[in-house]
Design an enzyme around this catalytic site. Sequence first.
Site, mmCIF file in Angstrom:
data_model
loop_
_atom_site.group_PDB
_atom_site.id
_atom_site.type_symbol
_atom_site.label_atom_id
_atom_site.label_comp_id
_atom_site.label_asym_id
_atom_site.label_seq_id
_atom_site.Cartn_x
_atom_site.Cartn_y
_atom_site.Cartn_z
ATOM 1 N N TYR A 165 0.836 -1.209 0.000
ATOM 2 C CA TYR A 165 0.000 0.000 0.000
ATOM 3 C C TYR A 165 0.867 1.254 0.000
ATOM 4 O O TYR A 165 0.654 2.165 -0.810
ATOM 5 C CB TYR A 165 -0.922 -0.015 1.223
ATOM 6 C CG TYR A 165 -1.901 1.138 1.256
ATOM 7 C CD1 TYR A 165 -3.062 1.123 0.476
ATOM 8 C CD2 TYR A 165 -1.677 2.251 2.068
ATOM 9 C CE1 TYR A 165 -3.964 2.186 0.511
ATOM 10 C CE2 TYR A 165 -2.569 3.312 2.105
ATOM 11 C CZ TYR A 165 -3.709 3.276 1.327
ATOM 12 O OH TYR A 165 -4.607 4.321 1.361
ATOM 13 N N LYS A 169 1.331 4.187 -3.137
ATOM 14 C CA LYS A 169 1.075 5.630 -3.018
ATOM 15 C C LYS A 169 2.370 6.418 -3.252
ATOM 16 O O LYS A 169 2.334 7.538 -3.772
ATOM 17 C CB LYS A 169 0.463 5.948 -1.651
ATOM 18 C CG LYS A 169 -0.893 5.255 -1.388
ATOM 19 C CD LYS A 169 -1.988 5.671 -2.363
ATOM 20 C CE LYS A 169 -3.364 5.177 -1.906
ATOM 21 N NZ LYS A 169 -4.443 5.535 -2.844
HETATM 22 N N1 LIG Z 1 -10.159 6.152 4.442
HETATM 23 C C1 LIG Z 1 -8.931 6.516 4.784
HETATM 24 O O1 LIG Z 1 -8.575 6.624 5.977
HETATM 25 C C2 LIG Z 1 -7.932 6.842 3.714
HETATM 26 C C3 LIG Z 1 -6.724 7.424 4.114
HETATM 27 C C4 LIG Z 1 -5.770 7.726 3.144
HETATM 28 C C5 LIG Z 1 -6.038 7.466 1.810
HETATM 29 N N2 LIG Z 1 -7.225 6.887 1.436
HETATM 30 C C6 LIG Z 1 -7.456 6.652 0.015
HETATM 31 O O2 LIG Z 1 -8.714 7.186 -0.340
HETATM 32 C C7 LIG Z 1 -9.226 6.503 -1.492
HETATM 33 C C8 LIG Z 1 -10.687 6.146 -1.256
HETATM 34 O O3 LIG Z 1 -10.755 5.203 -0.210
HETATM 35 P P1 LIG Z 1 -11.962 5.114 0.813
HETATM 36 O O4 LIG Z 1 -11.405 5.357 2.151
HETATM 37 O O5 LIG Z 1 -13.114 5.938 0.351
HETATM 38 O O6 LIG Z 1 -12.280 3.560 0.720
HETATM 39 P P2 LIG Z 1 -13.577 2.720 0.254
HETATM 40 O O7 LIG Z 1 -14.796 3.250 0.935
HETATM 41 O O8 LIG Z 1 -13.189 1.300 0.416
HETATM 42 O O9 LIG Z 1 -13.714 3.104 -1.279
HETATM 43 C C9 LIG Z 1 -12.817 2.609 -2.246
HETATM 44 C C10 LIG Z 1 -13.468 2.783 -3.597
HETATM 45 O O10 LIG Z 1 -12.548 2.313 -4.596
HETATM 46 C C11 LIG Z 1 -13.259 1.431 -5.434
HETATM 47 N N3 LIG Z 1 -12.388 0.482 -6.130
HETATM 48 C C12 LIG Z 1 -11.537 -0.433 -5.615
HETATM 49 N N4 LIG Z 1 -10.947 -1.143 -6.599
HETATM 50 C C13 LIG Z 1 -11.440 -0.645 -7.772
HETATM 51 C C14 LIG Z 1 -11.244 -0.944 -9.128
HETATM 52 N N5 LIG Z 1 -10.414 -1.934 -9.520
HETATM 53 N N6 LIG Z 1 -11.907 -0.219 -10.060
HETATM 54 C C15 LIG Z 1 -12.742 0.758 -9.705
HETATM 55 N N7 LIG Z 1 -13.014 1.083 -8.424
HETATM 56 C C16 LIG Z 1 -12.358 0.398 -7.476
HETATM 57 C C17 LIG Z 1 -14.246 0.735 -4.524
HETATM 58 O O11 LIG Z 1 -15.252 0.075 -5.283
HETATM 59 P P3 LIG Z 1 -16.054 -1.229 -4.705
HETATM 60 O O12 LIG Z 1 -17.166 -0.689 -3.841
HETATM 61 O O13 LIG Z 1 -16.549 -1.901 -5.935
HETATM 62 O O14 LIG Z 1 -15.070 -2.047 -3.926
HETATM 63 C C18 LIG Z 1 -14.746 1.944 -3.758
HETATM 64 O O15 LIG Z 1 -15.678 2.663 -4.515
HETATM 65 C C19 LIG Z 1 -8.303 5.314 -1.694
HETATM 66 O O16 LIG Z 1 -7.404 5.585 -2.754
HETATM 67 C C20 LIG Z 1 -7.547 5.197 -0.381
HETATM 68 O O17 LIG Z 1 -6.278 4.611 -0.548
HETATM 69 C C21 LIG Z 1 -8.167 6.586 2.365
#
Ligand SMILES: NC(=O)c1ccc[n+]([C@@H]2O[C@H](COP(=O)([O-])OP(=O)(O)OC[C@H]3O[C@@H](n4cnc5c(N)ncnc54)[C@H](OP(=O)(O)O)[C@@H]3O)[C@@H](O)[C@H]2O)c1
Length: 241
Positions: A165, A169
């Site tokens: 991961y 990034k």
């Molecule tokens: N939440 C945190 O604390 C945090 C912190 C730092 C960075 N981030 C980053 O923020 C971004 C969003 O994450 P989130 O926290 O909102 O997580 P999340 O609720 O798990 O959402 C992830 C999204 O990515 C989609 N996805 C995964 N694989 C995919 C693919 N192959 N093609 C298209 N869509 C795909 C998922 O779709 P499905 O529903 O179909 O799985 C979902 O819509 C990510 O890049 C994550 O690394 C999050």
Amino acid sequence: MPTGKKIALITGANKGIGLETARELGKAGWTVLLGARNSDLGRAAESKLRAEKADAHFVPLDVTEPQTISAAAAKIKAQFGWLDALVNNAGIVDQQDGRASVASVAAIERVMRTNFFGVVTVTQAMLPLLRKSKAARIINVSSGLGSIARNANPPWDLQWSLLGYCSSKAAMSMFTVQLALELKQDRIAVNAVNPGYTATDINQNRGHQTVQEGSAEIVRLSLLEDGPTGGFFETAGPIPW
Ligand SMILES: NC(=O)c1ccc[n+]([C@@H]2O[C@H](COP(=O)([O-])OP(=O)(O)OC[C@H]3O[C@@H](n4cnc5c(N)ncnc54)[C@H](OP(=O)(O)O)[C@@H]3O)[C@@H](O)[C@H]2O)c1
């Protein structure tokens, strides 16, 4: 050159930070294209935002499936004509990922496929549409865990030092700075954002921020007409690479 309404494509927009980013841009009067790999979830997100009066459109898009990416670019070109913003938000973690000494190489590959190769493939496919905007922006949704500076002296417990991961990034950071430099004369801004630890499915909703807080910096940079390029930001300001 198009004028008037702005158009954004957000990948992984069916839930979490991506859905909230789309909601906020929709509230700001943008047309929001909701990239999602699952049609039912994509359509449900579209209905949800339309019920809130947003001009939202589901676009089938799996960032690991090149044919869905080229189909999405063709659909956007035919139906909307251009893009003003691309938010590379889709991302995963993998249960077999782990510390550098033990992380599964197969898991690292899976994470890189979505979080890095997916971002590069989607961005390259959407660039012709972004070039049609007067001032386009690309926002790469990264993580503080992708900061090499922070990894060198981690302010977090080592359980978060997930090689796959964090590397995905960090690779996104290299893509961000190289692309920003290349596209500077084309008035396309390219930045990376750390949303901060946000309650979503990616962390079993353990994050301490709301999705509104987690999407705030992404939304701010998306809305900026004449913003910075080649930077790495969180709500508190720039962060070290
Ligand atoms: N939440 C945190 O604390 C945090 C912190 C730092 C960075 N981030 C980053 O923020 C971004 C969003 O994450 P989130 O926290 O909102 O997580 P999340 O609720 O798990 O959402 C992830 C999204 O990515 C989609 N996805 C995964 N694989 C995919 C693919 N192959 N093609 C298209 N869509 C795909 C998922 O779709 P499905 O529903 O179909 O799985 C979902 O819509 C990510 O890049 C994550 O690394 C999050």
